[in-house]
Write a protein that holds these residues in place. Structure first.
Motif, mmCIF file in Angstrom:
data_model
loop_
_atom_site.group_PDB
_atom_site.id
_atom_site.type_symbol
_atom_site.label_atom_id
_atom_site.label_comp_id
_atom_site.label_asym_id
_atom_site.label_seq_id
_atom_site.Cartn_x
_atom_site.Cartn_y
_atom_site.Cartn_z
ATOM 1 N N LEU A 262 0.830 -1.211 0.000
ATOM 2 C CA LEU A 262 0.000 0.000 0.000
ATOM 3 C C LEU A 262 0.863 1.259 0.000
ATOM 4 C CD1 LEU A 262 -2.870 -0.983 2.483
ATOM 5 C CD2 LEU A 262 -3.110 -0.442 0.046
ATOM 6 N N ALA A 263 1.903 1.251 0.808
ATOM 7 C CA ALA A 263 2.777 2.425 0.867
ATOM 8 C C ALA A 263 3.503 2.642 -0.456
ATOM 9 C CB ALA A 263 3.782 2.272 2.013
ATOM 10 N N GLU A 264 3.997 1.567 -1.061
ATOM 11 C CA GLU A 264 4.707 1.672 -2.331
ATOM 12 C C GLU A 264 3.793 2.215 -3.422
ATOM 13 O OE1 GLU A 264 7.870 1.153 -3.177
ATOM 14 O OE2 GLU A 264 7.512 1.480 -5.329
ATOM 15 N N CYS A 265 2.595 1.662 -3.508
ATOM 16 C CA CYS A 265 1.651 2.126 -4.533
ATOM 17 C C CYS A 265 1.232 3.577 -4.262
ATOM 18 C CB CYS A 265 0.434 1.205 -4.575
ATOM 19 S SG CYS A 265 0.794 -0.433 -5.226
ATOM 20 N N GLY A 266 1.037 3.910 -3.008
ATOM 21 C CA GLY A 266 0.687 5.286 -2.677
ATOM 22 C C GLY A 266 1.791 6.243 -3.083
ATOM 23 N N MET A 267 3.024 5.849 -2.851
ATOM 24 C CA MET A 267 4.156 6.708 -3.223
ATOM 25 C C MET A 267 4.233 6.876 -4.736
ATOM 26 S SD MET A 267 8.134 6.294 -2.076
ATOM 27 C CE MET A 267 8.290 4.676 -2.838
ATOM 28 N N GLN A 268 4.040 5.770 -5.461
ATOM 29 C CA GLN A 268 4.061 5.855 -6.922
ATOM 30 C C GLN A 268 2.951 6.774 -7.436
ATOM 31 O OE1 GLN A 268 3.931 1.921 -8.619
ATOM 32 N NE2 GLN A 268 5.701 1.211 -7.452
ATOM 33 N N ALA A 269 1.843 6.808 -6.709
ATOM 34 C CA ALA A 269 0.711 7.628 -7.135
ATOM 35 C C ALA A 269 0.856 9.089 -6.722
ATOM 36 C CB ALA A 269 -0.582 7.055 -6.559
ATOM 37 N N GLY A 270 1.956 9.414 -6.073
ATOM 38 C CA GLY A 270 2.219 10.808 -5.739
ATOM 39 C C GLY A 270 1.784 11.240 -4.368
ATOM 40 N N TYR A 271 1.356 10.302 -3.533
ATOM 41 C CA TYR A 271 1.006 10.643 -2.160
ATOM 42 C C TYR A 271 2.271 10.689 -1.291
ATOM 43 C CZ TYR A 271 -3.901 9.377 -3.200
ATOM 44 O OH TYR A 271 -5.162 9.311 -3.707
ATOM 45 N N LYS A 272 2.157 11.335 -0.147
ATOM 46 C CA LYS A 272 3.151 11.182 0.905
ATOM 47 C C LYS A 272 2.774 9.920 1.671
ATOM 48 C CE LYS A 272 4.517 15.375 -0.095
ATOM 49 N NZ LYS A 272 5.712 15.575 -0.979
ATOM 50 N N VAL A 273 3.742 9.086 1.953
ATOM 51 C CA VAL A 273 3.410 7.820 2.604
ATOM 52 C C VAL A 273 4.395 7.519 3.728
ATOM 53 C CG1 VAL A 273 2.469 6.886 0.456
ATOM 54 C CG2 VAL A 273 4.833 6.368 1.089
ATOM 55 N N SER A 274 3.987 6.659 4.621
ATOM 56 C CA SER A 274 4.901 6.108 5.627
ATOM 57 C C SER A 274 4.459 4.686 5.939
ATOM 58 C CB SER A 274 4.915 6.963 6.904
ATOM 59 O OG SER A 274 3.648 6.940 7.527
ATOM 60 N N TRP A 275 5.408 3.898 6.380
ATOM 61 C CA TRP A 275 5.149 2.504 6.753
ATOM 62 C C TRP A 275 5.956 2.209 8.011
ATOM 63 C CZ3 TRP A 275 8.882 -1.690 6.344
ATOM 64 C CH2 TRP A 275 8.335 -2.961 6.619
ATOM 65 N N LEU A 276 5.273 1.818 9.053
ATOM 66 C CA LEU A 276 5.944 1.559 10.325
ATOM 67 C C LEU A 276 5.621 0.142 10.779
ATOM 68 C CD1 LEU A 276 7.574 2.725 12.750
ATOM 69 C CD2 LEU A 276 5.384 3.352 13.761
ATOM 70 N N PRO A 277 6.557 -0.769 10.639
ATOM 71 C CA PRO A 277 6.282 -2.156 11.047
ATOM 72 C C PRO A 277 6.501 -2.352 12.528
ATOM 73 C CG PRO A 277 8.479 -2.007 10.153
ATOM 74 C CD PRO A 277 7.898 -0.615 10.065
ATOM 75 N N SER A 278 5.864 -3.348 13.066
ATOM 76 C CA SER A 278 6.115 -3.752 14.430
ATOM 77 C C SER A 278 6.999 -4.982 14.387
ATOM 78 C CB SER A 278 4.804 -4.082 15.151
ATOM 79 O OG SER A 278 5.074 -4.709 16.391
ATOM 80 N N TYR A 279 8.251 -4.811 14.803
ATOM 81 C CA TYR A 279 9.171 -5.938 14.782
ATOM 82 C C TYR A 279 9.132 -6.661 16.116
ATOM 83 C CZ TYR A 279 11.009 -4.471 10.313
ATOM 84 O OH TYR A 279 11.139 -4.149 8.994
ATOM 85 N N GLY A 280 8.005 -7.226 16.409
ATOM 86 C CA GLY A 280 7.885 -8.072 17.579
ATOM 87 C C GLY A 280 8.058 -9.511 17.142
ATOM 88 N N PRO A 281 7.307 -10.398 17.696
ATOM 89 C CA PRO A 281 7.414 -11.806 17.340
ATOM 90 C C PRO A 281 6.645 -12.107 16.062
ATOM 91 C CG PRO A 281 5.805 -11.559 19.058
ATOM 92 C CD PRO A 281 6.346 -10.195 18.802
ATOM 93 N N GLU A 282 7.043 -11.455 14.937
ATOM 94 C CA GLU A 282 6.276 -11.623 13.721
ATOM 95 C C GLU A 282 6.657 -12.886 12.970
ATOM 96 O OE1 GLU A 282 9.457 -8.607 12.662
ATOM 97 O OE2 GLU A 282 8.294 -9.237 14.367
ATOM 98 N N MET A 283 7.336 -13.800 13.640
ATOM 99 C CA MET A 283 7.613 -15.088 13.040
ATOM 100 C C MET A 283 6.320 -15.892 12.980
ATOM 101 S SD MET A 283 9.529 -16.898 16.251
ATOM 102 C CE MET A 283 10.702 -15.566 16.388
ATOM 103 N N ARG A 284 6.401 -17.016 12.371
ATOM 104 C CA ARG A 284 5.195 -17.817 12.176
ATOM 105 C C ARG A 284 4.488 -18.074 13.500
ATOM 106 N NH1 ARG A 284 6.706 -16.232 8.166
ATOM 107 N NH2 ARG A 284 7.121 -17.297 6.213
ATOM 108 N N GLY A 285 3.202 -17.785 13.534
ATOM 109 C CA GLY A 285 2.405 -18.058 14.709
ATOM 110 C C GLY A 285 2.317 -16.888 15.671
ATOM 111 N N GLY A 286 3.239 -15.924 15.609
ATOM 112 C CA GLY A 286 3.167 -14.750 16.469
ATOM 113 C C GLY A 286 2.247 -13.716 15.854
ATOM 114 N N GLY B 275 -0.932 -3.752 -12.305
ATOM 115 C CA GLY B 275 0.173 -3.656 -13.260
ATOM 116 C C GLY B 275 1.503 -3.343 -12.603
ATOM 117 N N ALA B 276 1.446 -2.643 -11.471
ATOM 118 C CA ALA B 276 2.677 -2.247 -10.779
ATOM 119 C C ALA B 276 3.172 -3.309 -9.812
ATOM 120 C CB ALA B 276 2.435 -0.946 -10.010
#
Length: 478
Positions: free
Chosen positions: A320-344, A447-448
């Motif tokens: 979503l952030a990548e497509c928004g940026m390509q479309a000319g929006y200001k974007v940000s993406w902030l992940p949560s690096y917690g236990p995002e392994m399988r099952g977390g 397409g993108a």
């Protein structure tokens, strides 16, 4: 020179404007703390060597996390324990830089123990200042790897024992067992005599790097009156009576006269052919475009996406952030690096905005995409009234509790299974969101796709999932 001893080093800011609060002249450290002493020694050395414009500090997590308040140099603040790895990369990429790593005993000896050993073993041409006060100072006085036997901390209230917590680690001696380090010395930040020795050690360590000879480290036994619960004067004596018997002062390694300067060439990455080798799709083609908003209230969305690790939660946010940026929006993406392994659980925050984004954090969301029940129950309460709630009704068998949001049930996992892979349920949700809001043009997003889905062979399936999600919203008039 004596006449200069009371003059603030030019590598310090005159006023500490980056520091929060009204006081811009004093540091954030506790009275009697040793950080200010060694900061001064380092700053004076930077001035005298004339390297201010070349110096990059790498700061840790700990009491010195705000070191960038004070030094008018390059500053990078990194994750807990990772300073040596980041410093290695900076030094290799910027061969003219002087990279100074600053770490406490918790950051370097515990969380970053692996990092410092391998950086030293590689002989990285960096200089490390290791502040040893035998305690975790910032977080309440817990036991550190260097805490003495018998020493009481908040996590060893009856005193550290070798049988239960192991013996204190002598970091400098441990590194001295490696071939890589060129210069290692332990000093004490106490009286004038020892401060002068510390001053010389700081300069020699930095000079070792300037001369291109390799890894250098100065371990400084530093007072922590607050953590030790004694007054600043007593803390100086405590270093000599308690710390020094275990952590002997002096030079543990000095090969500076034996080592020739090792010029370092800037590392250059050559990616020719790498895309084919890794099956990375060509992303130089079509770009995403803006769509027509179905409702003015869908503009500038603050989106929260959450679910199990392995459901492609973070990828959905990136897309979503990548497509928004390509479309000319200001974007940000902030992940949560917690236990995002399988099952977390995993979540990310996405903003797509017409205006500059002040913070990537989404505290209250305009859109929630919930891919599992814990995510719905956790984040539903933080939605704004009138917000859009997309949830995977294949996996979430309870109903949302809020009555002031617009709810869109998408059987995303079931639909993904039907087209061949559970893993594309995230793209089903993305297609549904785009179709509902019109914030992006769906066909251009499809397409993108090579710009945000890198594995070529999965693109057709992901494109199909996007269309399925969009069609579901249209066909059911959601």
């Amino acid at each position: 020179m004596p006449k200069d001893s009371f003059v603030k080093a030019t590598s310090f800011y005159v006023d500490f404007d980056r520091k929060t609060g009204p006081d811009k002249l004093s540091t954030h450290y506790c009275p009697g703390c040793g950080h200010g002493n060694i900061h001064k020694l380092i700053a004076e050395a930077i001035d005298d060597f004339g390297i201010q414009d070349r110096t990059i500090f790498v700061w840790p997590v700990g009491c010195s996390v705000f070191g960038y308040y004070y030094y008018k140099c390059g500053n990078v603040q990194v994750a807990h324990g990772r300073a040596p790895a980041v410093a290695s990369a900076i030094r290799r990429a910027h061969t003219d830089a002087i990279v100074l790593v600053y770490q406490g005993d918790g950051d370097l000896g515990a969380i970053g123990g692996n990092e410092i050993v391998h950086a030293a073993n590689r002989g990285e041409n960096i200089t490390v200042f290791f502040i040893n006060n035998a305690i975790y100072g910032m977080t309440g006085g817990q036991m550190a790897p260097t805490t003495l036997i018998g020493m009481k901390t908040t996590t060893t209230p009856y005193g550290r024992t070798a049988a239960n917590e192991g013996s204190p680690i002598r970091i400098a001696e441990l590194l001295a067992a490696l071939e890589g380090p060129v210069y290692l010395e332990r000093v004490a930040l106490t009286d004038a005599k020892h401060m002068n020795r510390a001053r010389n050690a700081v300069r020699k360590a930095i000079q070792t790097q300037i001369q291109g000879k390799g890894f250098s480290l100065v371990e400084a036994l530093a007072p922590c009156p607050t953590g030790w619960k004694i007054n600043p004067v007593e803390s100086r004596g405590w270093i000599h009576s308690e710390l020094e018997p275990h952590f002997k002062l002096g030079v543990l390694r000095d090969k500076t006269d034996q080592i020739e300067a090792r010029p370092l060439e800037a590392a250059r990455f050559v990616g020719t052919g790498l895309d084919l080798h890794l099956d990375i799709a060509d992303d130089t083609g079509q770009k995403a475009r803006r769509g027509t908003l179905a409702d003015a209230g869908y503009a500038d969305p603050r989106i929260k996406i959450a679910g199990f690790g392995g459901q492609g939660i973070l990828l959905l946010g990136v897309a979503l952030a990548e497509c928004g940026m390509q479309a000319g929006y200001k974007v940000s993406w902030l992940p949560s690096y917690g236990p995002e392994m399988r099952g977390g659980t995993a979540n990310c925050h996405v903003r797509i905005s017409e205006a500059e984004i002040g913070s990537p954090l989404v505290a209250q969301s305009d859109v929630l995409i919930a891919m599992n029940r814990p995510s719905l129950e956790k984040f539903e309460q933080n939605m704004r009234p009138g917000a859009l709630l997309f949830y995977d009704s294949s996996l979430i068998l309870v109903s949302p509790q809020r009555s002031d949001t617009r709810i869109i049930k998408i059987p995303a996992t079931e639909m993904a299974d039907a087209i061949g892979s559970t893993r594309v349920a995230n793209m089903v949700m993305m297609g549904a969101y785009i179709q509902k809001t019109g914030i992006l043009d769906l066909e251009s997003v499809i397409g993108a796709m090579p710009s945000y889905i890198k594995a070529r062979k999965t693109i057709p399936l992901n494109q199909q999932a996007l269309r399925k999600g969009a069609s579901f919203v249209s066909e059911n008039a959601l």
